[in-house]
Design a protein around this motif. Sequence first.
Motif, PDB file in Angstrom:
ATOM      1  N   HIS A  44      77.678 -37.211 -48.774  1.00  0.00           N
ATOM      2  CA  HIS A  44      77.596 -36.289 -47.635  1.00  0.00           C
ATOM      3  C   HIS A  44      76.137 -36.136 -47.203  1.00  0.00           C
ATOM      4  O   HIS A  44      75.235 -36.663 -47.854  1.00  0.00           O
ATOM      5  CB  HIS A  44      78.184 -34.935 -48.038  1.00  0.00           C
ATOM      6  CG  HIS A  44      77.409 -34.282 -49.152  1.00  0.00           C
ATOM      7  ND1 HIS A  44      77.628 -34.573 -50.482  1.00  0.00           N
ATOM      8  CD2 HIS A  44      76.387 -33.387 -49.117  1.00  0.00           C
ATOM      9  CE1 HIS A  44      76.785 -33.885 -51.236  1.00  0.00           C
ATOM     10  NE2 HIS A  44      76.008 -33.152 -50.429  1.00  0.00           N
ATOM     11  N   THR A  45      75.937 -35.397 -46.137  1.00  0.00           N
ATOM     12  CA  THR A  45      74.565 -35.154 -45.676  1.00  0.00           C
ATOM     13  C   THR A  45      74.223 -33.679 -45.833  1.00  0.00           C
ATOM     14  O   THR A  45      75.126 -32.821 -45.827  1.00  0.00           O
ATOM     15  CB  THR A  45      74.395 -35.531 -44.190  1.00  0.00           C
ATOM     16  OG1 THR A  45      75.278 -34.713 -43.421  1.00  0.00           O
ATOM     17  CG2 THR A  45      74.737 -36.989 -43.957  1.00  0.00           C
ATOM     18  N   GLU A  46      72.955 -33.390 -45.995  1.00  0.00           N
ATOM     19  CA  GLU A  46      72.488 -32.001 -46.062  1.00  0.00           C
ATOM     20  C   GLU A  46      71.405 -31.793 -45.008  1.00  0.00           C
ATOM     21  O   GLU A  46      70.437 -32.561 -44.959  1.00  0.00           O
ATOM     22  CB  GLU A  46      71.912 -31.710 -47.458  1.00  0.00           C
ATOM     23  CG  GLU A  46      72.996 -31.663 -48.527  1.00  0.00           C
ATOM     24  CD  GLU A  46      72.427 -31.611 -49.952  1.00  0.00           C
ATOM     25  OE1 GLU A  46      73.253 -31.577 -50.877  1.00  0.00           O
ATOM     26  OE2 GLU A  46      71.192 -31.622 -50.121  1.00  0.00           O
ATOM     27  N   HIS A  47      71.614 -30.807 -44.187  1.00  0.00           N
ATOM     28  CA  HIS A  47      70.617 -30.474 -43.161  1.00  0.00           C
ATOM     29  C   HIS A  47      69.792 -29.294 -43.668  1.00  0.00           C
ATOM     30  O   HIS A  47      70.346 -28.334 -44.177  1.00  0.00           O
ATOM     31  CB  HIS A  47      71.317 -30.110 -41.847  1.00  0.00           C
ATOM     32  CG  HIS A  47      71.974 -31.295 -41.207  1.00  0.00           C
ATOM     33  ND1 HIS A  47      71.595 -31.801 -40.008  1.00  0.00           N
ATOM     34  CD2 HIS A  47      72.983 -32.081 -41.648  1.00  0.00           C
ATOM     35  CE1 HIS A  47      72.348 -32.856 -39.707  1.00  0.00           C
ATOM     36  NE2 HIS A  47      73.206 -33.038 -40.690  1.00  0.00           N
ATOM     37  N   TYR A  48      68.481 -29.373 -43.538  1.00  0.00           N
ATOM     38  CA  TYR A  48      67.647 -28.282 -44.031  1.00  0.00           C
ATOM     39  C   TYR A  48      66.363 -28.205 -43.210  1.00  0.00           C
ATOM     40  O   TYR A  48      66.079 -29.099 -42.395  1.00  0.00           O
ATOM     41  CB  TYR A  48      67.325 -28.485 -45.524  1.00  0.00           C
ATOM     42  CG  TYR A  48      66.515 -29.734 -45.812  1.00  0.00           C
ATOM     43  CD1 TYR A  48      67.132 -30.978 -45.889  1.00  0.00           C
ATOM     44  CD2 TYR A  48      65.125 -29.666 -45.988  1.00  0.00           C
ATOM     45  CE1 TYR A  48      66.402 -32.130 -46.140  1.00  0.00           C
ATOM     46  CE2 TYR A  48      64.386 -30.817 -46.244  1.00  0.00           C
ATOM     47  CZ  TYR A  48      65.031 -32.046 -46.318  1.00  0.00           C
ATOM     48  OH  TYR A  48      64.324 -33.183 -46.554  1.00  0.00           O
ATOM     49  N   HIS A  57      63.332 -29.556 -38.838  1.00  0.00           N
ATOM     50  CA  HIS A  57      64.704 -29.910 -39.222  1.00  0.00           C
ATOM     51  C   HIS A  57      64.722 -31.289 -39.889  1.00  0.00           C
ATOM     52  O   HIS A  57      64.146 -32.249 -39.387  1.00  0.00           O
ATOM     53  CB  HIS A  57      65.589 -29.918 -37.963  1.00  0.00           C
ATOM     54  CG  HIS A  57      66.971 -30.433 -38.236  1.00  0.00           C
ATOM     55  ND1 HIS A  57      67.419 -31.619 -37.732  1.00  0.00           N
ATOM     56  CD2 HIS A  57      67.978 -29.915 -38.981  1.00  0.00           C
ATOM     57  CE1 HIS A  57      68.668 -31.820 -38.142  1.00  0.00           C
ATOM     58  NE2 HIS A  57      69.021 -30.793 -38.903  1.00  0.00           N
ATOM     59  N   VAL A  70      67.133 -34.111 -42.495  1.00  0.00           N
ATOM     60  CA  VAL A  70      68.457 -34.450 -43.020  1.00  0.00           C
ATOM     61  C   VAL A  70      68.286 -35.292 -44.280  1.00  0.00           C
ATOM     62  O   VAL A  70      67.455 -36.194 -44.329  1.00  0.00           O
ATOM     63  CB  VAL A  70      69.292 -35.235 -41.993  1.00  0.00           C
ATOM     64  CG1 VAL A  70      70.704 -35.497 -42.535  1.00  0.00           C
ATOM     65  CG2 VAL A  70      69.359 -34.501 -40.675  1.00  0.00           C
ATOM     66  N   ARG A  71      69.087 -34.951 -45.252  1.00  0.00           N
ATOM     67  CA  ARG A  71      69.087 -35.697 -46.511  1.00  0.00           C
ATOM     68  C   ARG A  71      70.499 -36.264 -46.678  1.00  0.00           C
ATOM     69  O   ARG A  71      71.479 -35.549 -46.514  1.00  0.00           O
ATOM     70  CB  ARG A  71      68.745 -34.723 -47.633  1.00  0.00           C
ATOM     71  CG  ARG A  71      68.559 -35.352 -48.984  1.00  0.00           C
ATOM     72  CD  ARG A  71      68.367 -34.276 -50.075  1.00  0.00           C
ATOM     73  NE  ARG A  71      67.234 -33.376 -49.877  1.00  0.00           N
ATOM     74  CZ  ARG A  71      67.329 -32.037 -49.855  1.00  0.00           C
ATOM     75  NH1 ARG A  71      68.486 -31.435 -50.007  1.00  0.00           N
ATOM     76  NH2 ARG A  71      66.252 -31.296 -49.691  1.00  0.00           N
ATOM     77  N   TRP A  72      70.568 -37.564 -46.963  1.00  0.00           N
ATOM     78  CA  TRP A  72      71.880 -38.180 -47.231  1.00  0.00           C
ATOM     79  C   TRP A  72      72.054 -38.250 -48.743  1.00  0.00           C
ATOM     80  O   TRP A  72      71.250 -38.891 -49.422  1.00  0.00           O
ATOM     81  CB  TRP A  72      71.933 -39.570 -46.583  1.00  0.00           C
ATOM     82  CG  TRP A  72      73.177 -40.363 -46.876  1.00  0.00           C
ATOM     83  CD1 TRP A  72      74.348 -39.922 -47.437  1.00  0.00           C
ATOM     84  CD2 TRP A  72      73.382 -41.750 -46.601  1.00  0.00           C
ATOM     85  NE1 TRP A  72      75.258 -40.935 -47.526  1.00  0.00           N
ATOM     86  CE2 TRP A  72      74.705 -42.087 -47.026  1.00  0.00           C
ATOM     87  CE3 TRP A  72      72.597 -42.754 -46.037  1.00  0.00           C
ATOM     88  CZ2 TRP A  72      75.235 -43.375 -46.899  1.00  0.00           C
ATOM     89  CZ3 TRP A  72      73.122 -44.026 -45.912  1.00  0.00           C
ATOM     90  CH2 TRP A  72      74.428 -44.332 -46.331  1.00  0.00           C
ATOM     91  N   VAL A  73      73.048 -37.559 -49.244  1.00  0.00           N
ATOM     92  CA  VAL A  73      73.328 -37.590 -50.681  1.00  0.00           C
ATOM     93  C   VAL A  73      74.500 -38.546 -50.891  1.00  0.00           C
ATOM     94  O   VAL A  73      75.653 -38.191 -50.663  1.00  0.00           O
ATOM     95  CB  VAL A  73      73.702 -36.180 -51.208  1.00  0.00           C
ATOM     96  CG1 VAL A  73      73.874 -36.208 -52.722  1.00  0.00           C
ATOM     97  CG2 VAL A  73      72.650 -35.166 -50.790  1.00  0.00           C
ATOM     98  N   ASP A  98      64.934 -40.182 -40.796  1.00  0.00           N
ATOM     99  CA  ASP A  98      65.017 -39.530 -42.108  1.00  0.00           C
ATOM    100  C   ASP A  98      63.922 -39.993 -43.060  1.00  0.00           C
ATOM    101  O   ASP A  98      63.478 -39.224 -43.900  1.00  0.00           O
ATOM    102  CB  ASP A  98      66.392 -39.786 -42.757  1.00  0.00           C
ATOM    103  CG  ASP A  98      67.536 -39.210 -41.919  1.00  0.00           C
ATOM    104  OD1 ASP A  98      67.245 -38.548 -40.907  1.00  0.00           O
ATOM    105  OD2 ASP A  98      68.709 -39.434 -42.269  1.00  0.00           O
ATOM    106  N   ARG A 102      76.127 -40.284 -42.637  1.00  0.00           N
ATOM    107  CA  ARG A 102      74.899 -40.039 -41.866  1.00  0.00           C
ATOM    108  C   ARG A 102      74.892 -40.886 -40.594  1.00  0.00           C
ATOM    109  O   ARG A 102      74.462 -40.440 -39.531  1.00  0.00           O
ATOM    110  CB  ARG A 102      73.673 -40.329 -42.746  1.00  0.00           C
ATOM    111  CG  ARG A 102      72.334 -40.165 -42.044  1.00  0.00           C
ATOM    112  CD  ARG A 102      72.104 -38.733 -41.556  1.00  0.00           C
ATOM    113  NE  ARG A 102      70.843 -38.568 -40.853  1.00  0.00           N
ATOM    114  CZ  ARG A 102      70.699 -37.838 -39.753  1.00  0.00           C
ATOM    115  NH1 ARG A 102      71.732 -37.193 -39.229  1.00  0.00           N
ATOM    116  NH2 ARG A 102      69.512 -37.735 -39.163  1.00  0.00           N
TER     117      ARG A 102
END
Length: 831
Positions: free
Chosen positions: A204-208, A215, A217-220, A351, A394
């Motif tokens: 999934h992705t994490e927006h922070y 802003h 985005v991290r793709w986990v 990213d 992502r």
Amino acid sequence: MTKHNNTTKPGGNGESIRTGMSEEAIRLAFLDNLFYVQGRFLEVASLDDKYKALAYTVRDRLLHRWVSTIRTYQQANPRTVCYLSAEYLPGPFMGLNLLNMGIEEPTRKALQSLGIDLESLIAYEQEPGLGNGGLGRLAACFMDSLATLQIPATSYGIRYEFGIFQQDIRNGEQVETTDNWLHYGNPWEVRRPQISYDVKIGGHTEHYTNEQGLHRVRWVPHETFRGVAIDTPILGHDVNTVNLMRLWRAEAAEALDFHAFNEGDYYGAVLREVRSETISKVLYPNDAPEIGKRLRLLQQHFFVTCSLQDMMRVHRTTGMPIERFHEKFTVQLNDTHPAIAVAELMRLLLDNHHLDWDTAWHVTRHTFAYTNHTLLPEALEKWPIPLFQSLLPRHLEIIYEINSRFLDEVRQRYPFDPDRAQRLSIIDETLPRHVRMAHLACIGSFAINGVAELHSQLLKETVLRDFYELWPEKFQNKTNGVTPRRFMLLSNPGLGSLLNETLGHGWETDLEQLRGLEAHADDPAFQERWRQVKRQRKEALAGEVHKLCGIDITPTSLYDVQVKRIHEYKRQHLNLLHIITLYNRIKRNPALDIVPRTFIFGGKSAPGYAMAKLIIRLINAVAEMVNRDRDVAGRLKVVFLPNFSVKLGQWVYPAADISQQISTAGKEASGTGNMKFSMNGALTIGTLDGANVEIREDVGAENFFLFGLDADAVSHTLANGYRPWDYYNANQELKDVIDLIASGFFAHGDRSLFQPLVDHLLQHDSYLLLADYADYIACQDQVSAAYRDPQRWTRMSILNVARIGKFSSDRTIAEYCRDIWKVQPVPVKLD
Ligand code: H53
């Protein structure tokens, strides 16, 4: 032999056995490699040992040029072409490398002095079948031309462990077996374990918001694999340029999963590694993609991300800022297979490099250009959203964002046309929802091209019409071409010598020079030599046919050839209708005087394409009946060559008298076999489809056998309620042919076997065989009449070769360089 020949003796005056080009240097190098690489001496060496020793000898000389090429490129930092293709069909390397390096003769002599026949080593090589058909072979012709034109270029793809399946014919049926091409090792490749990249999937992705309030985005990911580079040097003709074909092999991120290992899960740890490797395990054996296959999307993402990360690594070494990525690299998308690159480059820029959206989009849109190779709707890739979401979450976010910005523009431009936005959208909203890869490619590219004039025109009028209306300036045509080095010089040495004698050297890299042949087209002595060359190639093919099929064919008969993937639109079964027509004519009138013909077929069917497989069965069934019927003996023979390949093509193209290019008009984007035949003096019987149109224009209508409906007539016929039944009822010969197939005559009385084929022809006939039948037969009758007049035929054959210059891939690549890539040659001096 001319320019590189170096007669200095090894040892005494400095010619190295690693780089020397003389007979003596090559002989010593061969023995050295046999001893120190293979661990063998001549008396006990197998064919494989000798082949490898020679391959390493050639490879040393390639690496020498490769190193010089890299040095040159490092100093000049030139703009570079990156060709992204899921398929490559380069053919066997040995013969071409010797030829391009100009050391064929000293090598032949060096081996002769050791009692070894060079041809047997060349014949031994197994080719990498890393493609299905035209698209993969085109990519290989482009590599040859890029290197020959001295253009800095890298071709990226996948190093499939198993290439296109081997085709056996058992009881007339295609049977597939795996192509274990790496089993004995591949001496042409160099592994680069240190060049490898992470490939993430799933999760999934994490927006922070980061500390600066930006802003991010991290793709986990759910899983991470690695792609490792395996390089093959590609040498140009008569130059020192060696470009790379860099293929990616999938591996586990760590050789073993140590966590699982420590938990005592040895088995699970090993499994993970095995699973990673499945990504590059096998080529999808469809000429048009099977839609919606998870592993296929994974393969595409896999090679695209490795390739883009590799470009970024190179880019870093130039010291240029990432905002200028598109100035260093121009990236060609070979069909939609690598189209995910548009989203992936955005991801890397956003990213990893933290560019803002507009800058990242600017770079992306100036990096890619897209080649479309098909109008067939079933070949246009689209991915179900849930699949996409689960593998590349992502990327899907990025695609939504690209799409939303794009559709805003569209709506602004066409405020009263809401349907248009829907038609142009990357997302196909009809359920189940899909991502349309062709749309992503069009939106993310600065240039879009078709592969022949007609195809490019039809693209603008049909499948990409809305995009054309939006951005007419993006659309171009680049008519395909093929390399005359492999398909003339190497495959047809007799023709090569005759051309050298008549025109001198130079035509090999400037194919327009063949025009000089026109002056000789009516010269009886030249004509006689021309026929001798053809005759010699026909005898050679007869030898191969005997080896492969155990069938004897007669070199004095007209060789009527159709080799290409088996597909309904290519209409191998129309060819069969003609063969059965001739058969019936002779059966009705045994004394009939006809031109003896040998019909030669070759080509693979997608394993899951039932109708294409049935066509193969019918070809073999007709062959069986015809070949054993004494009434037609000496007049008709039918051969199906199993496992058609680049290598087999090199026997076939030079030996053909007639080349069948008989697809339903509007369906074949270009075709490239048509060019290979014509270059070798075969005359074409063809429709106005793909590049046939341009071949006919250039060689002259009087030197081309044209038949059939054109693309407009095809659409009209289909739009106006086409009734194949009417054609069947109106033509007695056609009726007889269809009835004979339906009767079970070709199936030992079994009426059901070919029923699906007959039913389809009579009820739907989507490819208009029956509509074109009468014209095709009449045209084939003209072919026979022309063949009875050797002077006329030979003149036509000479003129085909004289006027085929445009269809060299050198011309195609020069146009890409000038109109799309904006790149210049960078000559390489040997260190
Ligand atoms: O590409 C060739 C064309 C040919 C076309 C072929 C092709 C494939 O081999 C695979 C997929 C695809 O979309 C198109 O059928 O007409 O000559 C090279 O352009």
